[in-house]
Design an enzyme around this catalytic site. Structure first.
Site, PDB file in Angstrom:
ATOM      1  N   HIS A  13     -16.828   7.507 -11.974  1.00 22.19           N
ATOM      2  CA  HIS A  13     -15.706   6.621 -12.158  1.00 22.19           C
ATOM      3  C   HIS A  13     -15.813   6.045 -10.234  1.00 22.19           C
ATOM      4  CE1 HIS A  13     -13.173   7.555 -15.109  1.00 22.19           C
ATOM      5  NE2 HIS A  13     -13.016   9.040 -14.909  1.00 22.19           N
ATOM      6  N   GLU A  30     -14.705   3.166  -9.351  1.00 24.56           N
ATOM      7  CA  GLU A  30     -13.619   3.499  -8.680  1.00 24.56           C
ATOM      8  C   GLU A  30     -12.606   3.904  -7.789  1.00 24.56           C
ATOM      9  OE1 GLU A  30     -14.019   3.132 -11.893  1.00 24.56           O
ATOM     10  OE2 GLU A  30     -12.493   3.971 -12.724  1.00 24.56           O
ATOM     11  N   GLY A  62       9.875   3.865  -5.719  1.00 22.41           N
ATOM     12  CA  GLY A  62       8.887   2.866  -6.396  1.00 22.41           C
ATOM     13  C   GLY A  62       9.069   1.778  -5.409  1.00 22.41           C
ATOM     14  N   CYS A  84     -16.687   5.857 -17.585  1.00 26.15           N
ATOM     15  CA  CYS A  84     -16.141   6.911 -18.642  1.00 26.15           C
ATOM     16  C   CYS A  84     -16.264   6.427 -19.996  1.00 26.15           C
ATOM     17  CB  CYS A  84     -15.538   7.563 -18.610  1.00 26.15           C
ATOM     18  SG  CYS A  84     -15.268   9.210 -17.820  1.00 26.15           S
ATOM     19  N   TYR A 135       0.613   6.732 -17.789  1.00 31.90           N
ATOM     20  CA  TYR A 135       1.522   5.437 -17.982  1.00 31.90           C
ATOM     21  C   TYR A 135       2.711   5.881 -17.753  1.00 31.90           C
ATOM     22  CZ  TYR A 135      -2.793   4.229 -20.347  1.00 31.90           C
ATOM     23  OH  TYR A 135      -3.668   3.730 -20.710  1.00 31.90           O
ATOM     24  N   GLY A 185       6.697   2.378  -3.070  1.00 31.26           N
ATOM     25  CA  GLY A 185       5.745   1.731  -2.032  1.00 31.26           C
ATOM     26  C   GLY A 185       5.576   2.551  -0.844  1.00 31.26           C
ATOM     27  N   LYS A 220      22.345  -6.944   1.433  1.00 31.70           N
ATOM     28  CA  LYS A 220      23.441  -5.993   1.423  1.00 31.70           C
ATOM     29  C   LYS A 220      22.712  -4.375   2.014  1.00 31.70           C
ATOM     30  CE  LYS A 220      27.493  -7.623   0.780  1.00 31.70           C
ATOM     31  NZ  LYS A 220      28.374  -7.611   1.331  1.00 31.70           N
ATOM     32  N   ILE A 266       2.195   3.280  -0.069  1.00 30.02           N
ATOM     33  CA  ILE A 266       1.198   2.064   0.988  1.00 30.02           C
ATOM     34  C   ILE A 266       1.894   2.103   2.205  1.00 30.02           C
ATOM     35  CG2 ILE A 266       1.149  -0.886   0.900  1.00 30.02           C
ATOM     36  CD1 ILE A 266       0.946   0.394  -2.434  1.00 30.02           C
TER      37      ILE A 266
END
Ligand code: GLN
Length: 580
Positions: free
Chosen positions: A557, A559, A51, A430, A91, A53, A225, A56
């Site tokens: 889709h 996107e 998690g 969709c 999810y 990234g 730290k 990215i």
């Protein structure tokens, strides 16, 4: 880089006995035409925790190198045993991204496509499931010549084989490899070992290792730290990987003191330890890394000749970087703010709608608008805990995204009805396209029990259905219709204008059900316009309501095709109309 250089004898040996698995410990099926050392590789590992990234970060670094003029081919090596991401719950794992060739893959591939403005293929994504399937199939055919099949050299050999195939097929100057998961996970051990072998075989200056780690800042201490980061990197060293570059994720800019400590404990020069602290937008990360000159460091580590005009193009780099920064500027310096409602199930997880959010950002930057998102809890609408009016009172438009199954469907349909009746911009993606057809059939055409057979298999008006005669074509029926397909646009419609007066576009699909052709005449008679359809078959792909301010539904889709510097036209239109 801490890797041994293979002497030329060993290299020769490797070439001649590459596939003779019973005679040697070297098992590296080197694809025909591939020369060891011909391609540069950059490998990104995540340590301490997931998690961070990593996708990215990898995409941002690859972007900077691409801006320099290098041809980059990214690949993600995924630790799970699934063959692809198609059956994964979004999810839990983030959205399922669909490539043009129909590959259903990890959302990081979406990040790569957007950042690098590339259309990727299944050769840019592999999973343990794919690797093991290949190995087991070969084993059944007697392909291992009487030898026991082992993690080393056979599994690691297959991994390197795939990377070299990608190098050949892409003709890239550099392969950017993202290792899924976190160093220390059982499921990526053999990937890490394969990377060690890769560096050994490809030779010095051809493989660059980058470790992404995490610097903690416990509230109770109020200071950064570095121990967790040190231990994470130590774990990598234990596996024979000496990182060349370390990027440190942190909530705040990593202090010099912490960087020094990490540098000292990991043998990485201070100039190659970089802070990758939290920023407002992921699109700021390339700028952050450029400031730290990490791209220059990579060129140095891999011994790129800065005067190699064939590969590097500094003039173009400046232009490309400026264009990117202008896009980022558009995100930060908006003139207007709007809120768009998106219906979703477990709506708290932004990852499950990553591409939609990105597409809204791209359109927003172009229009100098900050597009805020309000998640609409459709189940609360269904169970009357709230009303549509209440939920949608402060939004300028609504999106009903893709989805599967019964849950929340009536709530979504209620949102479509509200949007249609109140001239509120609507974009159905969709499942959202199918919801718009159902709502229109029920409330405008008077087919009270209209539904999709996905929800009510025995309803009377099956306006959305899997049709027996369609089952044979293009994977409808049992299988999903997946990947890039052409859409024919009807002249004179709004869609035609939005898509720049083109009669054919290519978009990405992932669905099983479709509009039942039996009902098309009735829907059209009542004012629904199907402005895009399959070029040969009667499969509807775009719908619009001409009298409405902005009412569109698409079976595909859009996107998945939006890019920072090239927003998808329908999203652009939708946001534009929301601003009005
Ligand atoms: N469930 C619908 C279908 O299978 C829509 C799929 C989707 O939204 N991706 O056709």
């Amino acid at each position: 880089m801490g890797v041994a250089i293979m002497d030329s004898d060993t290299q020769e040996l490797l070439k001649t006995i590459a596939t003779k698995t019973d005679e040697t410990e070297f098992y590296t099926p080197i694809p025909k035409g591939y020369k060891l050392g011909q391609t540069k590789f950059i490998v990104i590992f995540g340590t301490v925790m997931s998690g961070l990234g990593k996708g990215i970060f990898s995409a941002s670094l690859a972007k900077l190198l691409q801006m320099k003029g290098l041809k980059i081919a990214p690949i993600k090596l995924e630790g799970y045993l699934n063959i692809d991401s198609g059956t994964l719950n979004p999810y839990r794992h983030g959205e399922v991204f669909v490539l043009d060739d129909g590959m259903e893959c990890d959302m990081d591939l979406g990040t790569y496509e957007r950042f690098l403005d590339l259309n990727l293929t299944k050769s840019n994504f592999t999973t343990n499931g794919q690797i093991f399937t290949k190995i087991l199939e070969r084993e059944r055919k007697g392909g291992y010549l009487g030898r026991d099949v082992q993690f080393i050299p056979h599994v690691t050999g297959e991994i390197k084989n795939q990377l070299r195939h990608l190098a050949l097929s892409s003709q890239a100057d550099m392969i950017a490899i993202e290792i899924g998961g976190t160093v220390g996970d059982i499921e990526n051990q053999h990937y890490i070992e394969a990377m060690r072998e890769l560096a050994y075989e490809e030779g010095k200056y051809n493989v660059c290792f980058v470790a992404l780690s995490y610097v903690l800042e416990p509230k109770s201490l109020g200071e950064q730290k570095s121990k967790a980061a040190q231990l994470g990197i130590k774990k990598l060293l234990e596996q024979g990987i000496q990182p060349d570059i370390i990027a440190l994720r942190a909530a705040n800019k990593v202090t010099d003191k912490v960087k020094e400590k990490v540098s000292m404990f990991s043998n990485v020069p201070l100039s190659r330890v970089v802070s990758m602290h939290d920023v407002d937008s992921v699109y700021l990360i390339p700028g952050l890394l450029k400031e730290a000159k990490i791209d220059e460091q990579v060129l140095e580590i891999l011994h790129f000749d800065k005067n190699d005009k064939k590969k590097l193009n500094p003039k173009n780099e400046a232009v490309e970087f400026k264009r990117w920064q202008e896009f980022v500027f558009g995100i930060k310096n908006y003139k207007q703010q709007i809120t768009v409602g998106i219906t979703g199930k477990y709506t708290s997880l932004r990852d499950s709608y990553a591409s939609i959010i990105a597409a809204l950002e791209h359109a927003g930057s172009r229009l100098k608008a900050d597009v805020k998102i309000k998640w609409i809890d459709v189940e609360a609408i269904e169970t009357k805990k709230t009303t549509v009016k209440e939920e949608l009172k402060d939004v300028s438009g609504i999106i009903v995204p893709g989805g599967f199954g019964k849950r929340g469907v009536e709530g979504k349909i209620a949102c479509v009805k509200f949007a249609r009746e109140n001239n509120l911009p609507y974009l159905g993606l969709c499942y959202g396209f199918q919801m718009a057809v159902i709502e229109f059939a029920r409330n405008v055409c008077g087919l009270k029990d209209a539904n999709t057979t996905e929800v009510t298999p025995d309803c009377k008006a099956k306006v959305i259905d899997i049709l027996p005669e369609q089952k044979k074509i293009e994977g409808l029926g049992g299988n999903m219709r997946l990947g890039g397909r052409e859409v024919e646009i009807r002249k004179g419609t709004r869609a035609f204008a939005i898509y720049g007066n083109k009669t054919k576009i290519r978009e990405r699909f992932r669905h099983r059900y479709e509009v039942n052709p039996e009902f098309i005449p009735l829907l059209e008679k009542n004012g629904m316009v199907f402005s895009g359809k399959h070029p040969q078959y009667n499969i509807m792909q775009i719908l619009e309501l001409p009298k409405h301010k902005s009412f569109f539904g698409v079976q595909y889709h859009p996107e998945f095709l939006s890019r920072p510097l090239a927003p998808e036209p329908l999203y652009l239109e939708f946001v534009k109309n929301c601003l009005k």
